[in-house]
Design a protein around this motif. Structure first.
Motif, PDB file in Angstrom:
ATOM      1  N   HIS A 169       0.875  -1.176   0.000  1.00  0.00           N
ATOM      2  CA  HIS A 169       0.000   0.000   0.000  1.00  0.00           C
ATOM      3  C   HIS A 169       0.910   1.223   0.000  1.00  0.00           C
ATOM      4  CE1 HIS A 169      -2.594   3.139   1.986  1.00  0.00           C
ATOM      5  NE2 HIS A 169      -3.393   2.687   1.051  1.00  0.00           N
ATOM      6  N   THR A 170       0.900   1.945  -1.105  1.00  0.00           N
ATOM      7  CA  THR A 170       1.779   3.107  -1.225  1.00  0.00           C
ATOM      8  C   THR A 170       0.954   4.361  -1.480  1.00  0.00           C
ATOM      9  OG1 THR A 170       2.068   2.657  -3.598  1.00  0.00           O
ATOM     10  CG2 THR A 170       3.716   1.752  -2.097  1.00  0.00           C
ATOM     11  N   VAL A 171       1.248   5.400  -0.712  1.00  0.00           N
ATOM     12  CA  VAL A 171       0.591   6.700  -0.856  1.00  0.00           C
ATOM     13  C   VAL A 171       1.680   7.765  -0.817  1.00  0.00           C
ATOM     14  CG1 VAL A 171      -1.178   8.258   0.038  1.00  0.00           C
ATOM     15  CG2 VAL A 171      -1.382   5.798   0.434  1.00  0.00           C
TER      16      VAL A 171
ATOM     17  N   THR B 178      -0.329  13.363  -1.510  1.00  0.00           N
ATOM     18  CA  THR B 178      -1.698  12.852  -1.379  1.00  0.00           C
ATOM     19  C   THR B 178      -2.078  12.694   0.088  1.00  0.00           C
ATOM     20  OG1 THR B 178      -1.522  11.649  -3.474  1.00  0.00           O
ATOM     21  CG2 THR B 178      -3.238  10.948  -1.949  1.00  0.00           C
TER      22      THR B 178
ATOM     23  N   PRO C 154      -5.399   5.349  -2.500  1.00  0.00           N
ATOM     24  CA  PRO C 154      -4.938   4.179  -3.266  1.00  0.00           C
ATOM     25  C   PRO C 154      -5.236   2.877  -2.539  1.00  0.00           C
ATOM     26  CG  PRO C 154      -3.262   5.908  -3.226  1.00  0.00           C
ATOM     27  CD  PRO C 154      -4.334   6.345  -2.270  1.00  0.00           C
ATOM     28  N   LYS C 155      -5.594   1.858  -3.309  1.00  0.00           N
ATOM     29  CA  LYS C 155      -5.925   0.555  -2.730  1.00  0.00           C
ATOM     30  C   LYS C 155      -4.653  -0.253  -2.484  1.00  0.00           C
ATOM     31  CE  LYS C 155     -10.345   1.353  -3.534  1.00  0.00           C
ATOM     32  NZ  LYS C 155     -11.261   1.725  -2.452  1.00  0.00           N
TER      33      LYS C 155
END
Length: 660
Positions: A532-534, A538, A570-571
């Motif tokens: 899981h990358t953000v 964001t 993001p998923k």
């Protein structure tokens, strides 16, 4: 039939009140109060007593005047703010239960008289209106007209949690119509379409909340078991949507117009499910690639491999009967795929996470393995229906970690230091016997009471201490955590509660999945990670939006915001390259603890068989990398279709339920 009156010698005034109601003349509240010699507050209770008595009469047609009681009650509630409605609830509920029981008793005489049956249904409807207005303190918006009340709640009050509660308590509300005989669903869709147009044209953040709100209300209405819609109304709505689709794109930006058309298509898809016969509710399965039946060859194949675990160690498994092992699950859990142990040694706590091992009996590349891979996960639709990844008769009889049964498992042990760090780890294939299958409520009782007659007390307290230490090292992003719990969990593997027992299981499973992923990454072994990358920009933008809404202290607005964030954030995805899990604040994360219901967990178990539990073979390791990468892509591609299937299935299932 001769009418009977309530002859209570201590209160003859109630007999007079009953006679006044029976007369054709419509008295005002003041006139009725004066003529019966009751003050308004007492009058409300006496009217309900008459109602409760009359509804027990065999033929209600002789007492049609009882429907006149409700406008009086409404007026009394509005004019007497200090009247405690709770005092009236017992007799209201008793009356409602009597009517409901009679309508569902085929032998009741009420079924032989159409007029009596109509009066009974009318009274139930009016009682439910009264309960909504009184219990939820909307008495000033209740005028004996249910539509005006529900309209006020939806279009002015705008509290989704509150509306959900009301629809759950009074499900037939979803089918009410206004004074022009327009169904509620039509008016909600009109409001949604207006807000959608405004948002996609002007991109106003406030409009986002409005869209999310009406979309949520619409889902509540459509998913209600009592919702029904005729073919004509369905087509009327679809024509409205088609008309909106013809809106010139000159009204929008390119992105806005695309979004507008996309949302209209989704709405059109929702409504298309209603208003016609569908036959089997399982029809959507084929459309979304969901298998509801197992291949006979797969079921037959299992008999070749099925074997009961024996209470003895062997070449590949260690018997762990010296440990006190407990499982903690929901009340209705049938497939128990994880259990825990913990004991204190010096200043360390040794945590054991024990996971059911279906891979012990399902060879990789067998027909059953192929079936599980094709499904990717079990699908938990609601409390009544689940489509398993593996046949239930096998998971429940051979894999589920049932109390007292010997089961093959994978046991992951972690040595926890006083500061919450993990200084040592050990993974083994095991044979375990769970001492106790506890529910969350049972575990919480023991933890709160401090002791019980259960032989697992010490284990539970050690587990609580272990997970409290582990939590010190966890840095889960609060926004991610909140957003995650707004999304649907179709695999049934998420622990979403906040009680002590639920936190124990959640933290233990998170720690195990984290440490196993770190091991694979550290040794450069083929594995499927949960990434899981953000990016920081964001995250900063989302946090600013959240802070602004938190400052307003509007709970309903915050709930809508989180639902919106679920679409923007993001998923998490599966990949054989580790990129960390930003939302959980972890440098590596994987899924390993639910192999009965998630195929990725099975695939990772097969992989560990090759490079951890056996001597690694370079050729096998090389081929594993390619195979796991393909599995990750397959599962990622199927996530959205499975979610869409669940929504579609629920709509069709509710439509096909018989109306009561």
């Amino acid at each position: 039939m001769e009418k009977r009156y309530m002859m209570n010698t201590r209160d003859l005034k109630i007999v007079e009140l009953q006679r006044l109601l029976e007369e054709d003349e419509d008295y005002s509240l003041e006139e009725l109060s004066k003529a019966s010699d009751y003050k308004p507050r007492t009058l409300a209770k006496k009217l309900l007593i008459i109602l409760n008595t009359v509804v027990r009469e065999p033929v209600l047609a002789d007492y049609s005047y009882i429907v006149k009681i409700f406008p009086y009650i409404s007026e009394i509630l509005q004019k007497n703010e200090h009247l405690e409605f709770e005092n009236l609830v017992p007799i209201i509920n008793a009356t409602h239960d009597t009517l409901h029981r009679r309508l569902h008793d085929d032998e009741d005489i009420i079924h032989q008289d159409e007029e009596s049956r109509t009066i009974a249904k009318q009274c139930i409807n009016l009682i439910e209106e009264l309960k909504i207005a009184g219990l939820y303190d909307f008495r000033n918006h209740y005028y004996g007209d249910k539509y005006s009340l529900i309209s006020y709640l939806i279009f002015e009050q705008r509290n989704t949690s509150f509306i959900k509660e009301i629809i759950k308590s009074f499900p037939y509300l979803v089918n009410i119509t206004d004074e022009f005989h327009e169904p509620l669903v039509v008016n909600v869709i009109d409001a949604y379409l207006d807000e959608l147009y405004s948002y996609t044209k002007y991109h106003s953040l406030s409009d986002v909340g409005n869209i999310l709100y009406f979309d949520k209300v619409l889902d509540m209405i459509l998913s209600s078991p009592k919702f029904s819609i005729d073919y004509e109304t369905r087509n009327k709505i679809l024509n409205k949507i088609k008309t909106r689709k013809k809106t010139p794109n000159t009204d929008f930006s390119d992105i806005g117009y695309s979004k507008f058309q996309s949302e209209l298509s989704k709405l059109e898809d929702k409504i298309s499910f209603f208003g016609k016969e569908y036959g089997s509710v399982k029809k959507p399965a084929k459309r979304y690639g969901v298998s509801t039946q197992f291949d006979s060859s797969a079921l037959g194949e299992f008999t070749w491999y099925a074997k009961e675990a024996k209470p003895e160690s062997d070449q590949h498994h260690q018997l762990l009967t010296s440990l006190c092992i407990v499982s903690i699950d929901g009340d209705n859990t049938k497939e128990i795929d994880d259990a825990l142990s913990a004991h204190i040694e010096g200043d360390q706590i040794i945590l054991g996470v024990h996971i059911a091992d279906p891979c012990e009996m399902i060879p990789q590349n067998s027909q059953l393995d192929y079936e599980a891979r094709l499904r990717t996960s079990s699908i938990y639709i609601d409390s009544e229906y689940m489509i398993p990844m593996l046949p239930s008769e096998l998971t429940e009889n051979y894999f589920s970690l049932n109390q007292g049964k010997y089961r093959y498992a994978r046991s992951y042990f972690f040595w926890i230091e006083p500061d919450g760090s993990i200084s040592k780890e050990k993974f083994i294939k095991s044979i375990i016997q769970v001492n106790r299958n506890l529910t969350y409520s049972q575990a919480n009782y023991i933890l709160n009471a401090g002791s019980s007659t259960c032989d697992a007390d010490d284990t539970l307290f050690a587990l609580s201490a272990a997970t409290n230490l582990l939590s010190k090292k966890m840095n889960i992003d609060n926004l991610y955590e909140e957003v995650k719990h707004t999304e649907q969990d179709i695999t049934g593997s998420r622990i979403s509660g906040v009680t002590a027992a639920e936190r124990i299981v959640e933290i233990a499973m998170t720690a195990a999945n984290h440490q196993i992923a770190r091991y694979a990454n550290r040794h450069h072994m083929p594995f499927i990670y949960r990434n899981h990358t953000v990016d920081e920009e964001t995250k900063r933008h989302l946090q600013q939006l959240k802070d602004g809404i938190q400052a307003s202290r509007d709970t309903a607005e915050m709930k809508q915001f989180l639902e919106h964030m679920a679409n923007l954030m993001p998923k998490a995805v599966y990949d054989t390259i580790n990129k960390g899990h930003t939302g959980m604040g972890l440098d590596a994360y994987s899924h390993n603890t639910s192999p009965i219901r998630r195929y990725v967990d099975m695939a990772n178990n097969y992989a560990m068989d090759e490079w951890y539990f056996r001597q690694p073979d370079n050729a096998i390791i090389y081929s594993l990398e390619s195979e796991l990468s393909m599995i990750a892509q397959e599962v990622n591609a199927k996530q959205e279709p499975l979610l869409d299937f669940v929504k579609t299935y629920v709509h069709r299932k509710n439509l096909c339920k018989p109306k009561k």
